[in-house]
Design a protein around this motif. Structure first.
Motif: not given
Lengths: 102, 110, 578, 315, 91
Positions: A3-11, A46-51, E1-14
């Motif tokens: 969960f923590a890792l997922d949260l990291l990803t989202y944030v 910076l954006g790419l780094g965070l991603i 999660m997968s959908e979130f990443l795809l959405a983020a990809a779409g956003f970055v692309l936009a």
């Protein structure tokens, strides 16, 4: 843990996407070539780094994680250089008075 | 319509756009860009066909994908040769026109 | 999967050898450099000729086409090389022409002992070998994608030959050729891709079994055909040919005109006769031949209108390419509408071979005349027959061979096509075949008339004739009469026995007479503005109209639109006549 | 839904960029547009599950081709105005648009009517993959099933180089390519040309190395290595070699000749040209790849460098 | 999660697409070159997000290749003419 890792990803990914947004706004709003260049090369890096940070948990292992970090470093390197080079070219062009100043 | 079909239609559209540019842009370099657009369209079409023939576990059909690599390399070689030829033409005549300056029947002997 | 694909035949290894010997020779020549380039090229040419002869001998022995499955991976996964009758005939003919051109070029592109390596001679030999290997691949490959690579190889080898002298106008001609040829190859690739999507294979034999009428198949045939026609420079897609073929050095022009255009032509034959014989149908075949007819008329008239010999020969190539496509409607089986591999195909291949030898000889002769006179203005040719007798003789022989006069290969071809036209009631092709001979005769008569004229003052050759070049040129010209028979084997009975009948001799005289009349009427005069009678003015008007039409059609956007329109037209005709 | 949007977004952008490169006035702008277009195309290739192709597009299509175009468009700038005057008039433009539209429409129709289920060779590749000893099916196609195409492809690139060389002025034959670049040795360009190539060469070799079992391979790897060499040339850190040198030419043909040689070995070892005995298949394929990779990198680099312009003596 | 990443990809692309419109409008070549730079970071970001979003880890190698070549266009841009580069360093 997961969960923590997922949260990291989202944030981190969300924050990274925000910096892309910031870079684009800068590109759209800033008045001249050099400031636009500034917005572009800083914010997007910076954006790419965070991603990359956010994606680290999704890498398949240490090797993939290292590659992800290497990608970010390479983009920073090339972006910093390219920023310099483009800026110089822009300055040169301005000195020659070639393109009408924006 | 699936996403893959969309790529197939994109391929068709790229061919059309590229062909238009190939016909109406007089600058040879623009023709080369157009040639690459058409080429990419054809490559995408092949990629679309490979994806249709995909299997779970393998991904797309590997035969077209392998041929695509060959195709991209060949298209690059063609572009490189043409660009060098164009630069040489420009250097030697100062013009890049492909217009019919073919020795007309009235030309003096070379 | 059919048994045809089972395995390699005896002697099959000769097929990859035929493709790779020239390329390996090219690579070795590149490494060894300087004088060795020509030496390696000579050895390679001997070896390549040996391979071609061995293929002919093996095929005769086993009385079947040769096949070779590369890496033992049978199609559809792998690639097969095939040598059937037409392929073997082309293979041998091209090998012989390469020998002749190579002998001629040894006069122009020699590197003296101890001299540093120079650009043009080095590049010439490398490209000659590359053209040869690529063409052999065009003839032998049974796979549509490998043929695509072969087409690109032919183009990459052909384009630098155009601008070997590095002058501005030849660079322009080369770029024009390259860019248009690239459009042609991308169309070809588009078709190949669609075939794969439709049938799941690129092997020609398997496509023949699997392809059926569908939008994708028609689009594939249309795109491939049009793309190949662009590379072959069939009217009205000939915009690049005259400047490219006329601007190159003679030894390179001979390669370009005699050899290079045959590669894409042969792939059209493969596609229509072997891959999809039943699909194009009569209407598309008529269109293909109609383009050929246009080429014959426009090419021949434009040839008459040229001031310079090399351009005349180049326009004659435009016309001769037209003849190669007349066989398509005549090869249709009236019952099924499918293309049959019969006499008409034999005739087409025969024409391709005769044209290869004759046109190589004519360009080489033009080069020798240029060397002897210091120019190639036809109007000032008086005395050329004295100054360069071998060249003028070779030009005449080559021209006669092209006219289809007894007993050349082109004569047999014409005879076969006439019989097919009579049998199927397509009288319009009979008329064109008869008239076309007269048109060809016209410019040959015109050149000979000028060359045989008595000069005002004696003409001394600027440069003594190179004996090797003269022998090579004459031999190739003479071969136009013999080679076709040697490569094709048995012909229908009675074809030759009637060749010397009084009727045929009369026809020959008629062709020559009509040719002379045409030459007198349409041929370019020294001074076209001189006052003239009504007949002459009319003829001049016609000639100028043809020139205008040609200039118009050879503009880039127009030629490009033609390419796309021809593609669409082929597809529409195939779909409509179903 | 989101997945479809993921397909659609790059497609729309790619088409827009294609239109931009076609209609924009300046050739330089068109070249840059093409560069952006090539980068986006790599995303589409990934979407099509063609990662090998994506790598090739990234390295060759978006990389080398765009570089060629950007450089050439700059050098041709002074002739822009003259050539633009030759733009055909409206009737021809309309006719061109019409026929291009018809052809595009025909292809679209063909796309929509392709047979279902799609014919494919994927099962046959999978069934025969083990016999080749390599794990990446695309490498198996390139190096075993259709090895002849790959051999010819290497010859195509070599022939293109001969063509490029043939455009040299007579006096420069045997000399070095292009102008000598002499950038400021302490400048930013020299800096990146010192830092990037070691990394890039490692990446190139890595892409080449994994090619046997994962997406990657010699063409993509060789392209990256060639690009690094070119970078060093552009920064003035190194110079193109004189093409008269025998080692230059030997390196160029070594790869293709080794390919042919392994093919001939197959005649004796496996009974057929380009055949591999099953237990030695992977080893032989690796031999070819190891021989081909440096030759390809060298050839691609020299093709990019252009025709010789400087006689050897003066260099 | 997968959908979130795809959405983020779409956003970055936009975002990239929006920036692209600005950059390609020029007016100078330098602005246009920015488009190439923008696409460098933008397409790498979108590629990573989208590729990992559909679970395809081999996109990392593609991104690595793109990253190595990212600076190339800009370098080409400043090294067209060596004479130009010489002149440049005079302040």
């Amino acid at each position: 843990m997961s969960f923590a890792l997922d949260l990291l990803t989202y944030v981190a990914v969300a924050a990274g996407a925000f910096f892309y947004l910031a870079g684009t706004i800068g590109l759209l709003r800033f008045p001249d070539t050099l400031t636009r260049l500034h917005a572009l090369t800083k914010a997007d890096n910076l954006g790419l780094g965070l991603i990359v940070l956010g994606l680290l948990p999704h890498a398949g292992g240490v090797a993939d994680a290292l590659k992800l970090v290497a990608i970010w470093l390479l983009v920073m390197l090339s972006s910093a250089d390219a920023g310099q080079l483009i800026a110089r070219a822009a300055r040169r062009a301005m000195r020659r008075g070639e393109p009408p100043a924006p | 319509m699936t996403g893959t079909t969309l790529v197939g239609l994109l391929a068709a559209a790229l061919v059309a756009v590229g062909l238009y540019g190939f016909l109406v842009n007089p600058q040879p370099l623009r023709k080369l860009i157009a040639f690459n657009l058409v080429g990419n369209g054809v490559f995408l079409l092949f990629g679309f066909i490979a994806e249709r023939g995909g299997l779970p576990g393998i991904g797309g059909d590997p035969v077209p994908q392998a041929l695509l690599i060959t195709g991209i390399v060949v298209a690059f070689a063609a572009t490189a040769l043409a660009v060098t030829l164009l630069l040489r033409l420009h250097e030697s005549t100062g013009s890049t026109s492909l217009a019919d300056e073919a020795p007309s029947p009235k030309d003096p002997a070379a | 999967m059919s048994a045809v694909l089972a395995a390699s035949t005896p002697g099959g290894l000769l097929l990859p050898a035929a493709v790779l010997v020239p390329f390996v020779g090219m690579m070795l020549a590149l490494v060894l450099g300087a004088r060795n380039v020509q030496r390696v090229a000579a050895l390679t040419i001997v070896a390549g000729l040996g391979v071609a002869i061995a293929i002919v001998a093996t095929a005769a022995q086993i009385a079947a086409p040769l096949e070779y499955v590369l890496g033992a991976w049978a199609p559809p996964l792998g690639i097969v090389l095939r040598a059937d009758g037409p392929a073997i005939a082309m293979l041998l003919a091209i090998a012989v022409v390469v020998v002749g051109v190579g002998l001629y070029a040894s006069g122009d592109f020699a590197t003296p002992k101890g001299a540093p390596e120079e650009r043009a001679p080095t590049v010439y030999w490398l490209l000659l070998l590359a053209v040869w290997g690529s063409l052999n691949l065009c003839f032998l490959s049974g796979d549509l994608f490998t043929l695509y690579v072969a087409l690109e190889l032919v183009t990459f080898a052909g384009v630098p030959l155009v601008c070997l002298d590095g002058k501005g106008e030849t660079l322009r001609a080369a770029l024009r050729y390259l860019v248009f040829a690239l459009a042609g190859s991308i169309f070809y690739l588009l078709g190949a891709v669609l075939f794969y999507g439709e049938t799941g294979t690129l092997d020609i034999t398997m496509i023949a079994e699997r392809a059926h009428a569908s939008p994708a198949t028609f689009a594939a045939i249309g795109a491939m055909t049009a793309g190949l026609l662009a590379k072959t420079a069939l009217f009205p897609l000939h915009l690049w040919l005259p400047p490219a073929h006329a601007g190159a050095p003679p030894a390179a022009s001979a390669v370009l005109s005699a050899l290079v255009v045959k590669g894409s032509f042969f792939i059209v034959v493969r596609l229509w006769f072997d891959a999809v014989p039943a699909l194009p149908g009569p209407a598309a075949a008529q269109l293909l031949a109609a383009l050929g007819a246009g080429a014959i008329v426009v090419g021949n008239v434009l040839a008459l209108r040229q001031e310079r010999l090399k351009l005349l020969v180049a326009y004659s190539t435009v016309a001769q390419i037209g003849y190669l496509f007349l066989m398509f409607p005549l090869a249709l089986d009236p019952a099924t509408g499918a293309l049959l591999r019969g006499d008409a195909l034999t005739a087409g291949i025969l024409q391709a071979i005769s044209h290869a030898t004759a046109k190589a000889a004519m360009f080489m002769a033009a080069g020798m005349i240029y060397a002897a006179l210091g120019h190639d203005r036809i109007a000032d040719f008086a005395g050329a027959a004295r100054a360069a007798p071998a060249a003028v003789l070779a030009f005449a022989l080559g021209g006669v061979a092209l006219m289809g006069i007894v007993p050349s290969g082109a004569y047999v071809a014409k005879k076969l096509l006439l019989d097919a036209a009579d049998a199927s009631g397509q009288w319009w092709w009979t008329a064109l075949l008869q008239g076309g001979g007269a048109l060809t005769a016209a410019y040959v008569v015109l050149v000979l008339f000028r060359a045989l004229a008595r000069p005002q003052e004696p003409v001394a050759p600027k440069k003594p004739a190179d004996r090797t070049q003269a022998v090579a040129t004459l031999a190739l010209a003479a071969l136009s009469f013999v080679l076709a028979f040697a490569t094709l084997g048995p012909l229908p009975d009675g074809l030759l026995s009637s060749a010397f009948s009084s009727k045929e001799l009369l026809a020959t005289a008629a062709i020559l007479g009509a040719g002379a009349l045409l030459a007198a009427g349409l041929g370019r005069r020294r001074d076209e503005t001189a006052p003239a009678g009504f007949a002459r003015r009319t003829a001049l008007g016609i000639g100028r109209a043809f020139e205008c039409a040609d200039t118009m059609l050879r503009r880039w956007p127009v030629a490009g639109i033609s390419l796309l329109a021809i593609t669409s037209l082929f597809v529409a005709l195939m779909a409509a006549v179903r | 839904m989101i997945v479809d949007a993921f397909y659609a977004a790059p497609a729309v952008l790619i088409l827009a960029l294609a239109v931009y490169t076609t209609v924009v006035r300046g050739t330089f702008a068109a070249s840059v547009g093409f560069l952006a277009y090539g980068l986006l195309l790599t995303i589409t290739w990934v979407q099509l599950h063609a990662v090998d192709v994506a790598l090739t597009e990234a390295a060759i299509g978006a990389g080398l081709t765009s570089l060629l175009l950007v450089r050439a468009s700059h050098r041709l700038r002074e002739s822009e105005a003259a050539i633009r005057a030759e733009t055909p008039g409206l009737p021809l433009k309309l006719a061109a648009g019409l026929v291009a539209g018809i052809v595009g429409g025909g292809i679209a129709l063909a796309v929509l009517t392709l047979p279902e289920p799609a014919p494919t060779l994927a099962p046959q590749v999978a069934a025969n993959l083990a016999a080749t000893g390599v794990g990446n099916p695309i490498t198996a196609v390139l190096m075993a099933f259709r090895a002849m195409d790959t051999m010819l492809e290497a010859i195509v690139v070599l022939l293109a180089l001969v063509g490029v060389w043939s455009l040299a002025p007579d006096r420069a034959w045997g000399g070095r390519q292009g102008p000598r670049y002499n950038a400021d040795p302490d400048g930013i360009l020299a800096f990146i040309a010192r830092v990037l190539p070691p990394i890039g060469i490692v990446v190139g070799i890595y892409i080449f190395w994994i090619g046997a079992d994962h997406p990657g391979g010699k063409f993509q790897g060789a392209t990256v290595v060639a690009a690094m060499w070119l970078l060093a040339m552009l920064a003035g850190l190194t110079d193109a070699p004189p093409i008269r040198r025998r080692w230059v030419r030997a390196l160029l043909v070594a790869g293709p000749l080794a390919f042919v040689a392994v093919g001939i070995v197959g005649v004796y070892a496996a009974g057929t040209f380009l055949g591999y005995p099953p237990d030695a298949a992977k080893a032989l394929i690796l031999v070819i790849e190891f021989a081909l990779m440096p030759s390809l990198a060298f050839t691609l680099g020299l093709v990019m460098a252009g025709a010789p312009e400087r006689p050897e003596e003066a260099a | 999660m997968s959908e979130f990443l795809l959405a983020a990809a779409g956003f970055v692309l936009a975002m990239t697409a929006l920036g692209l419109v600005r950059a390609l409008r020029g007016p100078g070549d330098a602005d246009r070159m920015m488009a190439a730079q923008l696409l460098g970071s933008g397409s790498i970001g979108a590629l990573l997000l989208g590729g990992l979003g559909i679970g395809d880890r081999s996109v990392i190698d593609v991104s690595l290749t793109l990253a190595v070549l990212a600076a190339f266009a800009s370098i080409a841009f400043v090294t067209f003419a060596p004479r130009d580069a010489d002149r440049d360093e005079a302040p």
